[in-house]
Write an enzyme that holds these catalytic residues in place. Structure first.
Site, PDB file in Angstrom:
ATOM      1  N   ASN A   1      28.599  87.396 -57.814  1.00 39.97           N
ATOM      2  CA  ASN A   1      29.654  86.387 -57.969  1.00 39.97           C
ATOM      3  C   ASN A   1      29.089  84.995 -58.226  1.00 39.97           C
ATOM      4  OD1 ASN A   1      31.885  88.029 -57.762  1.00 39.97           O
ATOM      5  ND2 ASN A   1      32.021  87.840 -55.535  1.00 39.97           N
TER       6      ASN A   1
ATOM      7  N   GLY B   1      25.894  84.268 -59.094  1.00 40.83           N
ATOM      8  CA  GLY B   1      25.020  84.319 -60.273  1.00 40.83           C
ATOM      9  C   GLY B   1      25.815  84.179 -61.568  1.00 40.83           C
TER      10      GLY B   1
ATOM     11  N   ASN C   1      21.868  83.788 -47.923  1.00 46.26           N
ATOM     12  CA  ASN C   1      21.987  83.536 -46.479  1.00 46.26           C
ATOM     13  C   ASN C   1      21.219  84.556 -45.646  1.00 46.26           C
ATOM     14  OD1 ASN C   1      23.627  81.250 -45.912  1.00 46.26           O
ATOM     15  ND2 ASN C   1      25.402  82.341 -46.719  1.00 46.26           N
TER      16      ASN C   1
ATOM     17  N   HIS D   1      22.412  75.588 -42.152  1.00 48.70           N
ATOM     18  CA  HIS D   1      23.676  76.011 -42.753  1.00 48.70           C
ATOM     19  C   HIS D   1      24.239  77.138 -41.897  1.00 48.70           C
ATOM     20  CE1 HIS D   1      26.634  76.829 -45.785  1.00 48.70           C
ATOM     21  NE2 HIS D   1      26.222  78.064 -45.946  1.00 48.70           N
TER      22      HIS D   1
END
Ligand code: A3D
Length: 319
Positions: A13, A15, A121, A176
């Site tokens: 998604n 990329g 992540n 994050h």
């Protein structure tokens, strides 16, 4: 002058959205890479077929072999798995640390001079793995998170104040994750700091606290709505801003997951701090003054990143 080459490792998604935005902005030619056969080739062809309509000159290629990223000027990494509802970013570490190890090897062997932006992540720990395995200089490997977290904060503030997003600046520091630190003192509307806007009656402290919490939960809010994956439009836009800063030597001051050694009293860790990005990659880590409570929140966030890096070390394949 030859066009720049931008390699996208991971063609899911984010990329695909990156590939589209990079062409629209004519930042360079794009190579999409993925382990899934046909996906990078199909997305590349589809976007290439939109370029005559958009009137932009950018070439697209799709590949399943790392040799295709050879000589890339910029690599943006989204390979791995995203969250599903109920998952935290940290739950992804088992799979994604191994994926980062293979991507780091691919970069080392094919484009060791690239500027590398990681999005996978749990972000801060995955940037650490990528840097460790690729062996690139620390200033050339950076993570995208702060630009996105700050954009979410800015968007919520613009809604609250009913003013243009263009006039809202905001800063989010730290890892994050749930411990990120949105800094209200350094966030402004056209230069007026948020605490002053509270005094001026534009909002209340309670509402501001709610917006800060919504910013921390910004990723989870989108995951809960989508149900099948995580945010991708805003994350892609954020990484493109960082890539553009490097390619055009803009010297933008952006919050990024960068290598901090000495500044903020830290002895070598990837964590979200303000940095200047120009042709040298991360050219400077900007050290801002933090209040006692901001320091405590930042240190708490640093500790949680340290824990994830330690876990990644255990998970990385040894060879
Ligand atoms: P998704 O659409 O699933 O795309 C990931 C792609 O990676 C898929 O096409 C996979 O086939 C591919 N892939 C898996 N393993 C490999 C491998 N070993 N080598 C190459 N490609 C591989 O996910 P997405 O694009 O939505 O998200 C990508 C990552 O970004 C996830 O880890 C998300 O958690 C993360 N993310 C980070 C942020 C930040 O702000 C840091 C925001 C949103 C998403």
């Amino acid at each position: 002058m030859a066009r720049k080459k931008i390699a996208l490792v991971g063609s899911g998604n984010i990329g695909g959205t990156l590939a589209h935005l990079i062409g629209l902005k004519e930042l360079g030619d794009v190579v999409l890479f993925d382990i899934a056969e046909g996906i990078p080739q199909g997305k590349g062809l589809d976007i290439a077929e939109s370029t005559p309509i958009e009137g932009c000159d950018a070439a697209y290629a799709g590949a399943n072999d790392y040799s295709a990223i050879a000589g890339a000027d910029v690599v943006i990494v989204t390979a791995g798995v995203p969250r599903k509802p109920g998952m935290s970013r940290d739950d992804l570490i088992g799979i994604n640390a191994k994926v980062m190890a293979s991507v780091g090897k691919g970069i080392k062997e094919n484009c060791p001079d690239a500027f590398v932006i990681c999005i996978t992540n749990p972000l801060d720990a995955m940037v650490w793995v990528l840097r460790e395995v690729s062996g690139l200089p620390h200033n050339k490997v950076v993570g995208m998170a702060g630009v996105l977290d700050s954009a979410r904060f800015r968007y919520f503030l613009s809604e609250e104040f009913n003013v243009s997003v263009k006039d809202v600046t905001a800063f989010v520091l730290g890892g994050h994750g749930d411990t990120m630190v949105p800094l209200t003192r350094y966030s402004t509307v056209a230069g007026i700091p948020l605490p002053d806007l509270v005094k001026m009656g534009w909002t209340t402290q309670e509402k501001l606290d709610q917006i800060v919490q919504r910013t921390r939960d910004g990723g989870a809010e989108v995951v809960a709505l989508l149900k099948t994956g995580s945010a991708f439009y805003a994350p892609a836009a954020a990484a493109v801003q960082m890539a553009e800063a490097y390619l055009k030597d803009q010297r933008r001051l952006l919050p990024c997951a960068a290598w901090v050694e000495g500044q903020y009293g830290l002895d070598g860790i990837y964590v979200g701090v303000p940095v200047i990005i120009g042709e040298g990659g991360v050219e400077k880590v900007v050290e801002i003054e933090l209040s006692e409570s901001e320091k405590a929140e930042f240190n708490n966030s640093v500790e949680s990143v340290r824990g994830l890096i330690a876990k990644s070390k255990e998970l990385m394949p040894q060879d």
